[in-house]
Scaffold this active site. Structure first.
Site, mmCIF file in Angstrom:
data_model
loop_
_atom_site.group_PDB
_atom_site.id
_atom_site.type_symbol
_atom_site.label_atom_id
_atom_site.label_comp_id
_atom_site.label_asym_id
_atom_site.label_seq_id
_atom_site.Cartn_x
_atom_site.Cartn_y
_atom_site.Cartn_z
ATOM 1 N N ASP A 161 0.779 -1.241 -0.065
ATOM 2 C CA ASP A 161 -0.014 -0.124 0.072
ATOM 3 C C ASP A 161 0.762 1.242 0.058
ATOM 4 O O ASP A 161 0.699 2.210 0.910
ATOM 5 C CB ASP A 161 -0.870 -0.071 1.074
ATOM 6 C CG ASP A 161 -1.943 -1.137 1.314
ATOM 7 O OD1 ASP A 161 -1.305 -2.390 1.367
ATOM 8 O OD2 ASP A 161 -3.170 -0.943 1.178
ATOM 9 N N ASP A 190 -1.544 -2.495 -4.147
ATOM 10 C CA ASP A 190 -1.908 -1.159 -4.062
ATOM 11 C C ASP A 190 -0.649 -0.275 -4.425
ATOM 12 O O ASP A 190 0.270 0.138 -3.433
ATOM 13 C CB ASP A 190 -2.583 -0.694 -2.757
ATOM 14 C CG ASP A 190 -4.137 -1.014 -2.602
ATOM 15 O OD1 ASP A 190 -4.557 -1.593 -3.667
ATOM 16 O OD2 ASP A 190 -4.727 -0.816 -1.599
ATOM 17 N N TYR A 193 -2.416 4.553 -6.338
ATOM 18 C CA TYR A 193 -3.762 5.296 -5.603
ATOM 19 C C TYR A 193 -4.030 6.313 -6.534
ATOM 20 O O TYR A 193 -4.841 7.285 -6.298
ATOM 21 C CB TYR A 193 -3.516 5.886 -4.423
ATOM 22 C CG TYR A 193 -3.348 4.830 -3.126
ATOM 23 C CD1 TYR A 193 -4.427 4.359 -2.436
ATOM 24 C CD2 TYR A 193 -1.985 4.005 -3.166
ATOM 25 C CE1 TYR A 193 -4.562 3.643 -1.558
ATOM 26 C CE2 TYR A 193 -2.146 3.171 -2.110
ATOM 27 C CZ TYR A 193 -3.087 2.914 -1.426
ATOM 28 O OH TYR A 193 -3.060 1.706 -0.332
ATOM 29 N N ASN A 227 -6.734 -3.756 -4.317
ATOM 30 C CA ASN A 227 -8.078 -3.235 -4.812
ATOM 31 C C ASN A 227 -7.950 -1.814 -5.735
ATOM 32 O O ASN A 227 -8.651 -1.715 -6.548
ATOM 33 C CB ASN A 227 -9.040 -3.014 -3.709
ATOM 34 C CG ASN A 227 -8.453 -2.105 -2.693
ATOM 35 O OD1 ASN A 227 -7.403 -2.333 -2.291
ATOM 36 N ND2 ASN A 227 -9.241 -1.190 -2.304
ATOM 37 N N HIS A 312 -3.458 -9.472 -1.266
ATOM 38 C CA HIS A 312 -3.754 -8.033 -0.849
ATOM 39 C C HIS A 312 -4.694 -8.029 0.559
ATOM 40 O O HIS A 312 -4.457 -7.472 1.495
ATOM 41 C CB HIS A 312 -4.325 -7.290 -1.817
ATOM 42 C CG HIS A 312 -4.547 -5.878 -1.437
ATOM 43 N ND1 HIS A 312 -3.183 -5.167 -1.344
ATOM 44 C CD2 HIS A 312 -5.587 -4.861 -1.499
ATOM 45 C CE1 HIS A 312 -3.830 -4.002 -1.059
ATOM 46 N NE2 HIS A 312 -4.961 -3.742 -0.966
ATOM 47 N N HIS A 322 -11.568 -2.869 6.941
ATOM 48 C CA HIS A 322 -11.524 -4.014 6.066
ATOM 49 C C HIS A 322 -11.440 -5.533 6.990
ATOM 50 O O HIS A 322 -11.056 -6.316 6.625
ATOM 51 C CB HIS A 322 -10.106 -4.136 5.328
ATOM 52 C CG HIS A 322 -10.101 -2.742 4.655
ATOM 53 N ND1 HIS A 322 -10.969 -2.399 3.423
ATOM 54 C CD2 HIS A 322 -8.967 -1.802 4.373
ATOM 55 C CE1 HIS A 322 -10.705 -1.066 3.190
ATOM 56 N NE2 HIS A 322 -9.291 -0.950 3.728
ATOM 57 N N HIS A 349 -3.626 -3.804 2.334
ATOM 58 C CA HIS A 349 -5.030 -3.489 2.413
ATOM 59 C C HIS A 349 -5.269 -2.783 3.631
ATOM 60 O O HIS A 349 -5.772 -1.682 3.775
ATOM 61 C CB HIS A 349 -5.843 -4.618 2.115
ATOM 62 C CG HIS A 349 -7.362 -4.320 1.965
ATOM 63 N ND1 HIS A 349 -7.627 -3.210 1.062
ATOM 64 C CD2 HIS A 349 -8.652 -5.015 2.088
ATOM 65 C CE1 HIS A 349 -8.737 -3.267 0.656
ATOM 66 N NE2 HIS A 349 -9.514 -4.230 1.404
ATOM 67 N N VAL A 350 -5.080 -3.187 5.123
ATOM 68 C CA VAL A 350 -5.352 -2.418 6.259
ATOM 69 C C VAL A 350 -4.071 -1.497 6.372
ATOM 70 O O VAL A 350 -2.895 -2.208 6.529
ATOM 71 C CB VAL A 350 -5.459 -3.516 7.330
ATOM 72 C CG1 VAL A 350 -5.838 -2.544 8.745
ATOM 73 C CG2 VAL A 350 -6.651 -4.266 6.966
ATOM 74 N N HIS A 351 -4.351 -0.229 6.474
ATOM 75 C CA HIS A 351 -3.133 0.501 6.383
ATOM 76 C C HIS A 351 -2.574 0.861 7.933
ATOM 77 O O HIS A 351 -2.731 1.851 8.460
ATOM 78 C CB HIS A 351 -3.679 2.057 6.120
ATOM 79 C CG HIS A 351 -4.037 2.120 4.766
ATOM 80 N ND1 HIS A 351 -4.761 2.903 4.232
ATOM 81 C CD2 HIS A 351 -3.649 1.229 3.625
ATOM 82 C CE1 HIS A 351 -5.059 2.862 2.885
ATOM 83 N NE2 HIS A 351 -4.336 1.592 2.616
#
Ligand SMILES: *[C@@H]1O[C@H](CO)[C@@H](O)[C@H](O)[C@H]1NC(C)=O
Ligand SMILES: *[C@@H]1O[C@H](CO)[C@@H](O)[C@H](O)[C@H]1NC(C)=O
Ligand SMILES: *[C@@H]1O[C@H](CO)[C@@H](O)[C@H](O)[C@H]1NC(C)=O
Ligand SMILES: *[C@@H]1O[C@H](CO)[C@@H](O)[C@H](O)[C@H]1NC(C)=O
Length: 455
Positions: A161, A190, A193, A227, A312, A322, A349-351
């Site tokens: 990400d 990711d 963005y 995503n 991801h 998420h 996915h999870v920041h």
């Protein structure tokens, strides 16, 4: 996250602050969005049609090939990469032509995107390579991995990400200046963005390519799609999933008999790396399912003792963000990961950052009520490393109390290093951007369960 962008735009354009506040606070408690570094931070290299956004990734299953990719903004030709073994000077220069692709996305037209696969390289050898326009020649280098083998040490960086904010830059700079030198990056999805910007502003894919060049032109990044690579926008009549990503980031999927660049495998030194797609079908009988089913039994642990999966959407996550989005894929594939003793699963996915215990949750059969994760020596460790920098802010909304499947978690930006020593031992550490190198915030030794039962 498109919802968030919509509300921000609504705030800016219409200044209906009541509506905005209601929309934002009811859905998100995350901190403010950050902003991308300005486009002027990433000017194209000087000179007409100078090759830019240079990036490399492994080009075959074993590590004797490299895919060299770059963009020329105005002219197609020359579409050649020149390369030679370090120390041989000009004596043995070789050339390979690139395949050229372009794409349009709404009102954006890409430059010429080149992908050249250079083959028959020697293992464990430094090469120089050059890409050029008629005016400008740019030179880079990389080192091929050692021949796959059980006791070949190898060091991976792990980033997810990433995005292109000031936090993204700190993550990448931190990774590059880590005293434990990563030799390749495992990327958990990711990238740019771009889709968080109006009309999925695809110039953001170009600035992202220029941003990461300082690392990825010199060492391969092993890509997986998140995503933010889907880029579907029916309102823009963009109905072709993963279009920008698939044009820009080629991977060697055919070498592992995959039918899609979104899932594939490679060997690198003592590891077998499996990339999966959280956003492609994985139900029984689908291509991804069938591929993974025949892939796992193929792995020879006497050649590559370490099995690493990159995907991801995490299967074990104790953040409200998420939460359980990876659940259906977990239900589908987890029994295989336990059966084949997968060592580590990296997700994004999870920041934020989280590392699990060795746990599985595969007993449940609709009627028996056995639905709790339990300690399982055969299970992987699950690591969520979606803390690269993104643009949407940090995911600071953990579930309390911390569930017992979660070993360590923290909402900070950073990167990880996986330092494989030999067939039994691998050292793993996570480093936060707010610390100076070489401060380690989380670390663990991993013991290979095929060759030892340390834990
Ligand atoms: C990224 O970080 C490096 C090192 O701190 C700094 O020199 C560079 O200016 C930064 N880039 C941008 C675009 O902020
Ligand atoms: C479900 O699990 C229970 C307890 O382990 C077992 O007795 C039962 O036979 C299982 N049901 C099926 C359909 O496999
Ligand atoms: C967590 O606690 C539950 C209930 O006490 C137990 O059944 C389970 O095995 C524990 N899981 C782990 C990973 O320790
Ligand atoms: C494997 O690496 C570990 C950690 O560096 C070391 O303690 C161990 O002796 C090594 N094993 C062998 C067989 O060399």
């Amino acid at each position: 996250m498109a919802t968030m962008w919509f509300w921000l735009m609504t705030c800016v354009l219409l200044q209906i602050s009541v509506l905005c506040n209601a929309g934002v606070t009811s859905t998100f408690v995350r901190k403010e969005w950050s902003t991308d570094m300005p486009e002027s931070s990433f000017p194209p290299p000087p000179g007409t049609n100078a090759p830019e956004q240079v990036h490399i990734t492994q080009g075959d299953h074993e590590g004797r090939s490299m895919i060299i990719s770059w963009v020329t903004p105005v002219e197609k030709y020359p579409n050649v990469v020149t390369y030679w073994k370090a120390g041989t000077k000009d004596l043995h220069k070789l050339q390979t032509h690139s395949e050229i692709t372009t794409y349009r996305y709404y009102n954006y037209a890409s430059g010429y995107i080149h992908h050249a696969t250079i083959k028959d390289l020697k293992f464990d050898t430094k090469y120089f390579y050059e890409v050029a326009s008629n005016e400008v020649t740019r030179q880079f280098s990389f080192t091929t991995p050692p021949k796959p083998g059980p006791d070949v040490p190898y060091t991976f960086g792990v980033i997810g990400d990433l995005g292109q904010t000031a936090d993204s830059n700190r993550t990448l700079e931190h990774y590059m200046s880590n005293p434990i030198k990563g030799q390749a990056v495992l990327f958990a999805g990711d990238l740019s963005y771009a889709d968080d910007h109006p009309n999925h502003d695809n110039t953001k894919w170009d600035t992202f390519g220029r941003f990461i060049e300082k690392s990825v032109a010199y060492q391969p990044w092993i890509w997986s799609a998140g995503n933010h690579e889907i880029d579907l926008a029916s309102n823009l009549e963009e109905n072709d999933p993963f279009k920008p990503y698939l044009h820009r980031y080629y991977v060697p999927y055919k070498a592992s008999q995959s039918t899609s660049p979104l899932w594939y495998s490679i060997k690198r030194a003592s590891t077998y790396i499996i990339v999966l797609s959280s956003y492609s079908a994985y139900g029984k009988y689908t291509p991804q399912y069938k591929w993974l089913e025949q892939e796992l039994p193929k792995i020879n642990r006497y050649e590559t003792p370490w099995v690493i999966v990159i995907l991801h959407a995490p299967w074990y996550n104790s953040n409200h963000y998420h939460y359980m989005e990876g659940e259906s894929m977990r239900v589908q594939f987890e029994p295989w990961f336990v059966q084949y003793k997968v060592d580590i699963v990296f997700a994004g996915h999870v920041h934020s950052y989280e590392r699990s215990e060795r746990i599985s949750n595969i007993k449940y059969n609709i009627t028996n009520g056995l639905s709790l994760p339990v300690r399982d020596i055969n299970a992987p460790v699950y690591i969520t490393i979606g803390d690269g920098g993104n643009i949407e802010g940090i995911a600071n909304n953990f579930i309390y109390p911390q569930p017992n499947y979660s070993a360590y978690r923290e909402a900070s930006f950073g990167h990880a290093i996986l330092d494989i020593k030999n067939r039994t031992h691998a050292y793993y550490c996570w480093q936060r951007n707010q610390d100076n190198e070489p401060v380690v915030a989380d670390s663990a030794w991993f013991f290979n369960r095929f060759f030892s039962y340390g834990g």
